[in-house]
Design a protein around this motif. Sequence first.
Motif, PDB file in Angstrom:
ATOM      1  N   PRO A  99     -30.695   7.307  11.075  1.00 62.02           N
ATOM      2  CA  PRO A  99     -30.553   5.937  10.598  1.00 62.02           C
ATOM      3  C   PRO A  99     -31.741   5.075  11.054  1.00 62.02           C
ATOM      4  CG  PRO A  99     -28.469   6.718  11.464  1.00 62.02           C
ATOM      5  CD  PRO A  99     -29.497   7.767  11.791  1.00 62.02           C
ATOM      6  N   GLY A 100     -32.304   4.329  10.117  1.00 59.98           N
ATOM      7  CA  GLY A 100     -33.458   3.478  10.422  1.00 59.98           C
ATOM      8  C   GLY A 100     -34.790   4.137  10.137  1.00 59.98           C
ATOM      9  N   PRO A 131     -27.265   3.087   8.309  1.00 60.33           N
ATOM     10  CA  PRO A 131     -26.466   3.409   9.500  1.00 60.33           C
ATOM     11  C   PRO A 131     -25.363   4.409   9.151  1.00 60.33           C
ATOM     12  CG  PRO A 131     -26.775   1.037   9.307  1.00 60.33           C
ATOM     13  CD  PRO A 131     -27.298   1.654   8.038  1.00 60.33           C
ATOM     14  N   GLY A 132     -25.121   5.344  10.066  1.00 61.48           N
ATOM     15  CA  GLY A 132     -24.063   6.326   9.879  1.00 61.48           C
ATOM     16  C   GLY A 132     -24.432   7.488   8.978  1.00 61.48           C
TER      17      GLY A 132
END
Length: 149
Positions: free
Chosen positions: A87-88, A109-110
């Motif tokens: 994530p990111g 995210p996730g």
Amino acid sequence: MTGAGRTTMAMAAGAGMLLLSVRVLRSRLALIRVTGSSMTPAFADGDRLLVRRTTRVRRGDAVVFRNPVPFGDDAPAWLVKRVSALPGDAVPPDVREIVGAPDGGLVPPGSLIVRGDAARTQDSRHFGYVPQSSLLGVVLTRPTPPGRS
């Protein structure tokens, strides 16, 4: 209490501790068998892998996760792949179209992006993001059977 009674109580306590230890280990570890060649040369068809149950991963970890596209009766319930983006991180160009990410898009995210080690493999380039919630865990080691080096 007699000597026999103490021995019996000690054996019962030892058996209880052993059972508790096994339960704790099973809640934290899993043993899975590799099917297929998508992770060659790291893991071969038939290898057994010791997996630590967790959803916390790092880029480059080999992970086991629920198959996002189980088609057919012989489809494996779990897949083994390597985490290539967290994530990111930027979504790799060859995954952008399948996940609908624009140039410069980031892994949400996730979610994770995974790849097989072999040249021909079904991975995020085919089925998109892998939810971190679908992870069984991170591969710790490939136990060597007795008699093999």
